[in-house]
Design a protein around this motif. Structure first.
Motif, PDB file in Angstrom:
ATOM      1  N   ALA A 220      41.989  45.993  36.870  1.00 17.86           N
ATOM      2  CA  ALA A 220      41.948  45.185  35.644  1.00 17.86           C
ATOM      3  C   ALA A 220      41.831  46.066  34.412  1.00 17.86           C
ATOM      4  CB  ALA A 220      40.770  44.213  35.717  1.00 17.86           C
ATOM      5  N   SER A 221      41.089  47.168  34.537  1.00 15.60           N
ATOM      6  CA  SER A 221      40.879  48.020  33.354  1.00 15.60           C
ATOM      7  C   SER A 221      42.168  48.747  32.962  1.00 15.60           C
ATOM      8  CB  SER A 221      39.753  49.026  33.628  1.00 15.60           C
ATOM      9  OG  SER A 221      40.214  49.963  34.589  1.00 15.60           O
ATOM     10  N   LEU A 222      43.091  48.905  33.904  1.00 16.38           N
ATOM     11  CA  LEU A 222      44.345  49.591  33.599  1.00 16.38           C
ATOM     12  C   LEU A 222      45.457  48.620  33.221  1.00 16.38           C
ATOM     13  CD1 LEU A 222      44.234  52.055  36.627  1.00 16.38           C
ATOM     14  CD2 LEU A 222      43.721  52.599  34.241  1.00 16.38           C
ATOM     15  N   ALA A 223      45.209  47.327  33.437  1.00 13.60           N
ATOM     16  CA  ALA A 223      46.272  46.323  33.293  1.00 13.60           C
ATOM     17  C   ALA A 223      46.669  46.101  31.840  1.00 13.60           C
ATOM     18  CB  ALA A 223      45.810  45.017  33.915  1.00 13.60           C
ATOM     19  N   ARG A 224      47.970  45.839  31.631  1.00 17.22           N
ATOM     20  CA  ARG A 224      48.482  45.610  30.286  1.00 17.22           C
ATOM     21  C   ARG A 224      49.031  44.206  30.087  1.00 17.22           C
ATOM     22  NH1 ARG A 224      51.261  51.442  30.923  1.00 17.22           N
ATOM     23  NH2 ARG A 224      52.030  50.324  32.736  1.00 17.22           N
ATOM     24  N   GLY A 225      49.166  43.446  31.141  1.00 17.13           N
ATOM     25  CA  GLY A 225      49.711  42.088  31.026  1.00 17.13           C
ATOM     26  C   GLY A 225      48.750  41.163  30.289  1.00 17.13           C
ATOM     27  N   TRP A 323      40.098  37.201  27.967  1.00 19.15           N
ATOM     28  CA  TRP A 323      38.956  36.338  28.277  1.00 19.15           C
ATOM     29  C   TRP A 323      38.155  36.873  29.459  1.00 19.15           C
ATOM     30  CZ3 TRP A 323      37.676  31.880  31.607  1.00 19.15           C
ATOM     31  CH2 TRP A 323      36.553  31.198  31.123  1.00 19.15           C
ATOM     32  N   PHE A 324      38.831  37.452  30.423  1.00 16.72           N
ATOM     33  CA  PHE A 324      38.137  38.069  31.570  1.00 16.72           C
ATOM     34  C   PHE A 324      37.140  39.106  31.065  1.00 16.72           C
ATOM     35  CE2 PHE A 324      38.064  41.420  34.944  1.00 16.72           C
ATOM     36  CZ  PHE A 324      37.542  40.666  35.985  1.00 16.72           C
ATOM     37  N   TRP A 325      37.571  39.919  30.076  1.00 18.85           N
ATOM     38  CA  TRP A 325      36.652  40.944  29.562  1.00 18.85           C
ATOM     39  C   TRP A 325      35.593  40.339  28.659  1.00 18.85           C
ATOM     40  CZ3 TRP A 325      36.434  44.585  32.680  1.00 18.85           C
ATOM     41  CH2 TRP A 325      37.572  45.128  33.284  1.00 18.85           C
ATOM     42  N   GLU A 340      31.057  37.690  44.736  1.00 15.60           N
ATOM     43  CA  GLU A 340      31.621  37.856  43.401  1.00 15.60           C
ATOM     44  C   GLU A 340      32.194  36.561  42.840  1.00 15.60           C
ATOM     45  OE1 GLU A 340      33.171  38.631  46.109  1.00 15.60           O
ATOM     46  OE2 GLU A 340      35.299  38.172  45.897  1.00 15.60           O
ATOM     47  N   GLN A 341      32.632  35.669  43.725  1.00 16.25           N
ATOM     48  CA  GLN A 341      33.249  34.441  43.221  1.00 16.25           C
ATOM     49  C   GLN A 341      32.227  33.539  42.538  1.00 16.25           C
ATOM     50  OE1 GLN A 341      32.452  34.966  46.365  1.00 16.25           O
ATOM     51  NE2 GLN A 341      32.795  33.229  47.710  1.00 16.25           N
ATOM     52  N   TYR A 342      30.959  33.611  42.984  1.00 13.93           N
ATOM     53  CA  TYR A 342      29.924  32.805  42.334  1.00 13.93           C
ATOM     54  C   TYR A 342      29.612  33.367  40.957  1.00 13.93           C
ATOM     55  CZ  TYR A 342      29.435  31.198  47.099  1.00 13.93           C
ATOM     56  OH  TYR A 342      29.701  30.708  48.345  1.00 13.93           O
ATOM     57  N   GLU A 343      29.463  34.691  40.919  1.00 13.17           N
ATOM     58  CA  GLU A 343      29.124  35.349  39.658  1.00 13.17           C
ATOM     59  C   GLU A 343      30.129  34.982  38.576  1.00 13.17           C
ATOM     60  OE1 GLU A 343      28.689  39.001  36.968  1.00 13.17           O
ATOM     61  OE2 GLU A 343      30.313  38.848  38.386  1.00 13.17           O
ATOM     62  N   ILE A 344      31.412  35.105  38.907  1.00 11.01           N
ATOM     63  CA  ILE A 344      32.436  34.851  37.887  1.00 11.01           C
ATOM     64  C   ILE A 344      32.529  33.349  37.590  1.00 11.01           C
ATOM     65  CG2 ILE A 344      34.481  34.740  39.390  1.00 11.01           C
ATOM     66  CD1 ILE A 344      34.655  36.907  36.417  1.00 11.01           C
ATOM     67  N   SER A 345      32.342  32.520  38.622  1.00 14.21           N
ATOM     68  CA  SER A 345      32.406  31.066  38.410  1.00 14.21           C
ATOM     69  C   SER A 345      31.298  30.604  37.452  1.00 14.21           C
ATOM     70  CB  SER A 345      32.247  30.312  39.729  1.00 14.21           C
ATOM     71  OG  SER A 345      33.288  30.628  40.622  1.00 14.21           O
ATOM     72  N   PHE A 346      30.077  31.099  37.650  1.00 14.22           N
ATOM     73  CA  PHE A 346      28.967  30.668  36.788  1.00 14.22           C
ATOM     74  C   PHE A 346      29.209  31.113  35.350  1.00 14.22           C
ATOM     75  CE2 PHE A 346      26.111  31.219  40.776  1.00 14.22           C
ATOM     76  CZ  PHE A 346      26.638  30.051  41.302  1.00 14.22           C
ATOM     77  N   LYS A 347      29.758  32.315  35.188  1.00 17.39           N
ATOM     78  CA  LYS A 347      30.017  32.793  33.829  1.00 17.39           C
ATOM     79  C   LYS A 347      31.075  31.928  33.146  1.00 17.39           C
ATOM     80  CE  LYS A 347      30.535  37.345  34.545  1.00 17.39           C
ATOM     81  NZ  LYS A 347      30.316  38.810  34.559  1.00 17.39           N
ATOM     82  N   VAL A 348      32.069  31.503  33.909  1.00 21.93           N
ATOM     83  CA  VAL A 348      33.107  30.635  33.344  1.00 21.93           C
ATOM     84  C   VAL A 348      32.468  29.363  32.791  1.00 21.93           C
ATOM     85  CG1 VAL A 348      35.063  29.151  33.937  1.00 21.93           C
ATOM     86  CG2 VAL A 348      35.000  31.501  34.748  1.00 21.93           C
ATOM     87  N   TRP A 349      31.597  28.757  33.587  1.00 19.17           N
ATOM     88  CA  TRP A 349      30.954  27.511  33.135  1.00 19.17           C
ATOM     89  C   TRP A 349      30.080  27.752  31.917  1.00 19.17           C
ATOM     90  CZ3 TRP A 349      33.291  23.494  34.436  1.00 19.17           C
ATOM     91  CH2 TRP A 349      33.839  23.342  35.703  1.00 19.17           C
ATOM     92  N   MET A 350      29.308  28.829  31.970  1.00 19.40           N
ATOM     93  CA  MET A 350      28.358  29.074  30.877  1.00 19.40           C
ATOM     94  C   MET A 350      29.069  29.432  29.583  1.00 19.40           C
ATOM     95  SD  MET A 350      25.067  30.819  32.681  1.00 19.40           S
ATOM     96  CE  MET A 350      25.909  32.103  33.545  1.00 19.40           C
TER      97      MET A 350
END
Ligand code: UDP
Ligand code: MN
Length: 488
Positions: A220-225, A323-325, A340-350
């Protein structure tokens, strides 16, 4: 029939025909007004009337142009293919093909994978409505990020070929293969040489074994899309899988979208829908991910429309890169695998976002028979069910044990969970040298029915496999002392 009547009948027929067939006068125009020019609500997808593909553009009253993103040429090519495993059919296995050595390196049958074409065709098992959906003409492009650790050669290549063949080229910014410190020879120069044919593929490598979360983060850190799309290294994407994902993000960038994950069988590579499609993501108190039915009041009128899920399944999803960053990406402290899916899911909601499952986007994934790679002990967040044993038995992680204990009143009663009272009695268990779990009150042992995932009391039988339990660390001296005390 009188002349006048005949003429009237002719006129009526002519008028009806005009109403049906002429564009902009007929029923079609009424249909078009009603369906194509209504204002689109965010998140809602539009349905194209039958036979209306072929690159035509449609404008809704939200002012945005939409089009049919299907690649009919590639669909045609797939339809013509024949051979073993084509159209997602199970590979005909013989006894020998089942040999355990075929599974050892990958947790799935690599022999079968090697014997199926890299560009094999898949069945289009989408909901029929998906064939007629149109998506925004201007979609963001995406970096497709694929972490891999010691992946099989053909399973990795098939992932890439399926992406190249079933994804509009304009939507792929790049495909980033991130090698998590693999040691298999075929993943070194040989892979680099092979990938030269695909201009958009980049290979990057971690400097030490990082686990899948930090490996995805490196990609993700190298991605340009504009969008990041994460896939596993043993997937096959299905027809028109990407546009519906990107469409949802284009309508609202604070969105994480997941395809429906289909099952590629780890024995014969048959391609099948995951059981229970109208389900959304959830988790239980042991943090196990599960899918549960969507309540009727939340079900969409069109079951092929995207629907919200509280948590996502894990490895296969797309998200707006910025938005991911903004969400902080993944927590880099997460080790090897799991959670990891919980961590990212909770952040999305918050952070005021939403998570959508998109039925018209389908991606096959090989679910392994077992995990083939080494997981450094104690680092994976995914724990299996553990028993804390202190003469009573407490299910759960020892440090966070909830105060429930295995409890049985008599030989005939089921084993249930009850508040721990620490008074032994009905909650008194002993682990014996014959590996059975003995309950003195009922003079019986814990037995299990793995098929039904049930445990129950039974007459002790040290020879029965279903009564054998494993404890990781046993101090035999303490155990013997304890058992002699218990039996006296
Ligand atoms: N993976 C990785 N490093 C690891 C473990 C896994 O890069 O230490 C990759 C793996 O090759 C796969 C993805 O991460 O592409 C997800 O792992 P896996 O498929 O083993 O998980 P599962 O799908 O079985 O839950
Ligand atoms: Mn996987």
């Amino acid at each position: 029939m009188k002349r006048k009547q005949k003429r009237f009948l002719q006129m009526t027929l002519l008028f009806t025909a005009a109403l049906i067939f002429l564009p902009d006068v007929g029923l079609w125009s009424l249909y078009k007004d009603k369906h194509l020019e209504k204002s689109a609500e965010p998140g809602e997808q539009q349905t194209l009337p039958l036979g209306m593909g072929d690159g035509q553009l449609f404008t809704w009253t939200d002012g945005l142009k939409r089009k049919d993103w299907h690649d009919y040429e590639s669909i045609q090519k797939d339809a013509m293919r024949s051979g073993k495993g084509e159209h997602g059919k199970p590979y005909p296995l013989t006894e020998e093909d089942h040999d355990d050595s075929a599974y050892r390196e990958n947790g799935f049958n690599i022999f079968v994978s090697n014997n199926i074409a890299l560009e094999r065709s898949l069945p289009d098992i989408r909901h029929p409505n998906c064939k007629h959906k149109v998506y925004l003409e201007k979609l963001p492009n995406t970096s497709i990020i694929i972490p891999f650790h010691n992946e099989g050669w053909t399973s990795l290549l098939r992932t890439i070929h399926s992406i190249i063949n079933r994804t509009p080229d304009s939507l792929i910014a790049e495909i980033i293969l991130v090698d998590d410190f693999s040691d298999r020879e075929h993943l070194k120069e040989k892979l680099e040489e092979y990938m030269v044919r695909f201009a958009k593929v980049r290979i990057v490598r971690t400097k030490k074994r990082e686990g899948l979360i930090r490996t995805r983060l490196l990609g993700a850190s190298l991605a340009r899309g504009e969008v990041l799309t994460f896939l596993d290294s043993h997937c096959e994407v299905n027809v028109n899988w990407l546009p519906p994902l990107l469409n949802q993000i284009a309508l609202n960038h604070k969105t994480i979208v997941c395809p429906m994950i289909d099952v590629i069988d780890h024995n014969h590579f048959g391609y099948e829908a995951q059981a229970g499609d109208a389900m959304r993501g959830a988790f239980d108190w042991e943090m196990y991910y599960k899918r549960i039915p969507i309540p009727p009041e939340l079900q969409r009128a069109d079951p092929s429309d995207p629907f919200e899920s509280p948590v996502m399944a894990g490895g296969l999803f797309a998200v707006n890169r910025k938005w991911f960053w903004e969400l902080g990406g993944y927590d880099p402290g997460l080790e090897i695998w799991g959670g990891e899916q919980y961590e990212i899911s909770f952040k999305v909601w918050m952070c005021g976002g939403g998570m959508f499952d998109v039925p018209c986007s389908r991606v096959g994934h090989i679910y392994r028979k077992y995990v083939p790679y080494k997981v450094p002990s104690g680092t994976s967040l995914a724990r299996l069910f553990t028993f804390g044993w202190r003469e009573d038995i407490r299910p759960g992680e020892p440090l966070h044990t909830r105060k429930f204990c295995f409890d049985a009143i008599s030989h005939s009663s089921p084993v249930t969970l009850y508040d721990c009272h620490g008074m032994k009695g009905n909650q008194h268990w002993s682990y014996r040298k014959d590996k059975t779990l003995f309950h003195p009150v009922s003079n019986s042992c814990i037995d299990c029915n793995p098929a039904e995932k049930k445990i129950f009391m039974n007459r002790c039988d040290p020879l029965s496999e279903t009564q054998q339990w494993m404890f990781e660390h046993i101090n035999m001296t303490v155990l013997e002392k304890f058992n002699s005390k218990a039996s006296s």
